[in-house]
Scaffold this motif. Structure first.
Motif, PDB file in Angstrom:
ATOM      1  N   UNK A   1       0.905  -1.021   0.097  1.00 14.13           N
ATOM      2  CA  UNK A   1       0.121   0.100  -0.174  1.00 14.13           C
ATOM      3  C   UNK A   1       0.756   1.483   0.130  1.00 14.13           C
ATOM      4  N   UNK A   2       2.135   1.106   0.792  1.00 11.81           N
ATOM      5  CA  UNK A   2       2.792   2.366   0.739  1.00 11.81           C
ATOM      6  C   UNK A   2       3.237   2.594  -0.815  1.00 11.81           C
TER       7      UNK A   2
ATOM      8  N   UNK B   1      -6.301  14.242   6.433  1.00 14.26           N
ATOM      9  CA  UNK B   1      -8.030  13.889   6.194  1.00 14.26           C
ATOM     10  C   UNK B   1      -7.970  12.554   6.672  1.00 14.26           C
ATOM     11  N   UNK B   2      -6.928  11.730   6.337  1.00  5.30           N
ATOM     12  CA  UNK B   2      -7.274  10.171   6.726  1.00  5.30           C
ATOM     13  C   UNK B   2      -6.704  10.218   8.259  1.00  5.30           C
TER      14      UNK B   2
ATOM     15  N   UNK C   1      -7.925  10.202  -5.289  1.00  3.85           N
ATOM     16  CA  UNK C   1      -8.936   9.359  -4.536  1.00  3.85           C
ATOM     17  C   UNK C   1      -7.966   7.734  -3.929  1.00  3.85           C
ATOM     18  N   UNK C   2      -7.224   7.401  -5.519  1.00  2.00           N
ATOM     19  CA  UNK C   2      -6.573   6.309  -5.033  1.00  2.00           C
ATOM     20  C   UNK C   2      -5.248   6.437  -3.991  1.00  2.00           C
ATOM     21  N   UNK C   3      -4.677   7.462  -4.207  1.00  2.00           N
ATOM     22  CA  UNK C   3      -3.631   7.812  -3.152  1.00  2.00           C
ATOM     23  C   UNK C   3      -4.140   7.752  -1.620  1.00  2.00           C
ATOM     24  N   UNK C   4      -5.375   8.416  -1.635  1.00  5.31           N
ATOM     25  CA  UNK C   4      -5.821   8.654  -0.296  1.00  5.31           C
ATOM     26  C   UNK C   4      -6.354   7.205   0.300  1.00  5.31           C
ATOM     27  N   UNK C   5      -7.024   6.455  -0.775  1.00  6.22           N
ATOM     28  CA  UNK C   5      -7.350   5.174  -0.145  1.00  6.22           C
ATOM     29  C   UNK C   5      -6.162   4.235   0.259  1.00  6.22           C
ATOM     30  N   UNK C   6      -5.034   4.519  -0.539  1.00 10.89           N
ATOM     31  CA  UNK C   6      -3.922   3.709   0.001  1.00 10.89           C
ATOM     32  C   UNK C   6      -3.393   4.055   1.183  1.00 10.89           C
ATOM     33  N   UNK C   7      -3.398   5.405   1.312  1.00 10.50           N
ATOM     34  CA  UNK C   7      -2.809   5.790   2.602  1.00 10.50           C
ATOM     35  C   UNK C   7      -3.859   5.464   3.923  1.00 10.50           C
TER      36      UNK C   7
END
Lengths: 149, 149, 149, 149
Positions: free
Chosen positions: B103-104, C89-90, C105-111
């Motif tokens: 994920x990182x 936000x996360x 959005x993908x990067x936020x989900x991964x984070x």
């Protein structure tokens, strides 16, 4: 490698720029890395001095555009953090040399002292306990190097 | 100077470390700077390879303690930003090479694509449009260099 | 107070905005805080829905100017961090609801997944293990609330 | 909503805590949000005062663990930024009230002044031009509110 942070305003003040260039030259001559905020004034002058001595220069820019760096920075890091990038300059430096004054410089000095990094002041009107004020750029760099554990 | 970011997990996976070391070696051999997260696994291996080729290495650490860096990093930057430092790695890199997955790594790839930095994948199981997947470390570095404007 | 982060693009896509408004309404109705990136598209619509239900809304803006927030944000936080504010936000959310797709959005989900926050997807084309995809906004919010420890 | 940042040390100093609690109470009574660093000392006391007046409280924590917040914070934001979170407190506040001193407080004041946010000092030994020093918590809050454009 030893990293010396140079902090000071981006305003173009001839007297301060001359000091900054000598500070950068001395850092470069010692084989240490010169780290600053990558813009003009004290930042540009110290990087120019460092390059004259063959030193490596890194600039932590406030914005996202690496093209905004001055031409004497080998490695621009466009942090996109605004003035918050001052924290990174402090964190990445083994010691800091402050040239001149202003609120930006003051906040960097306060941050550095809170993180227990040695701070050496040259021609700074900011009088805070724990900031060692010296007369010459050469003395500033030798003092900085002597204080690094 | 050209800066190539190397992204990948800190877990010690022999196959990935071997690739990472070769990637670092090729970056160093090209005269470019190797930038990574400064810890173990892919980060340690790529820095080791870069030093073997005489290259310069920079590590943006998640924590505040510079001592936590691997011994092949010339300039550790203890950002204190946690995984948020991934953004700085992307921002400071002209191109990025992703090795392996997780994920990182996924979040770094997504950030890099959003910032329009070229991303080359080696042995990554992350299949996203716009990530160029190549077979060998040598090819990864030559592709990265060719894509930098 | 329970904080639910809503993530999604700032592009104005009618179908996604309708979903986002319902998601915000359900969050507000549950007495939870709606947190998002403070701009347009999914961010504006979810805040509008939350206010319709009398909920509290917070926006973590990428820029420094609080005036750039949408008018449905009670407390704009001009972070000045650019997309790096996604991390905040996360970190500040107990669970996250992703609407639609895109690299941001993908990067936020991964984070979020790396930080082990529950992520519920509505109408997202991002298929990642561990993202729970549900059909309706109501179901998204009830699932989010049920997963918060 | 109007957001007033309260800055001061986390050390437990009875006199300063008493002032901070009254400052928080006045902020809450005015219907404004109390924002601080979420930990102890001045931060805990001002949040406690704000809650006594029924106000909303937000804490921007240095670490990643929301559980480290004091019990009077409604919305803890575990920024993971360390002292860098001081920048976010300044950026999110319409005005700031500084109580007591120390290098951390000094750096926050300098940051606030550089960003042209009004700073009111109560019982602070930090004498900087542009910091308005007042005698009472009530006066600090009314001055802060009057200076917000």
């Amino acid at each position: 490698m030893i990293v010396i942070g140079v902090i000071g305003s981006g305003d173009e003040v001839k007297e301060l720029n001359t000091l900054a260039e000598e500070v950068g030259f001395e850092i470069g001559r010692s084989g240490s890395v010169t780290l600053n905020g990558g813009l003009g004034g004290v930042m540009r002058a110290s990087a120019m001095g460092a390059k004259r001595a063959g030193g490596l220069t890194i600039g932590f820019l406030p914005g996202l555009d690496p093209a905004q760096t001055n031409p004497f920075i080998d490695i621009p890091v466009p942090t996109g953090l605004g003035d918050m990038r001052n924290f990174l300059i402090v964190r990445a430096s083994h010691a800091l040399i402050a040239i001149g004054g202003g609120f930006g410089t003051l906040s960097e000095i306060a941050i550095a002292l809170k993180m227990k990094r040695p701070v050496i002041g040259v021609k700074t009107d900011i009088l805070i306990d724990n900031v060692l004020c010296v007369e010459s750029p050469k003395r500033a760099v030798s003092t900085a190097l002597s204080l690094i554990k």
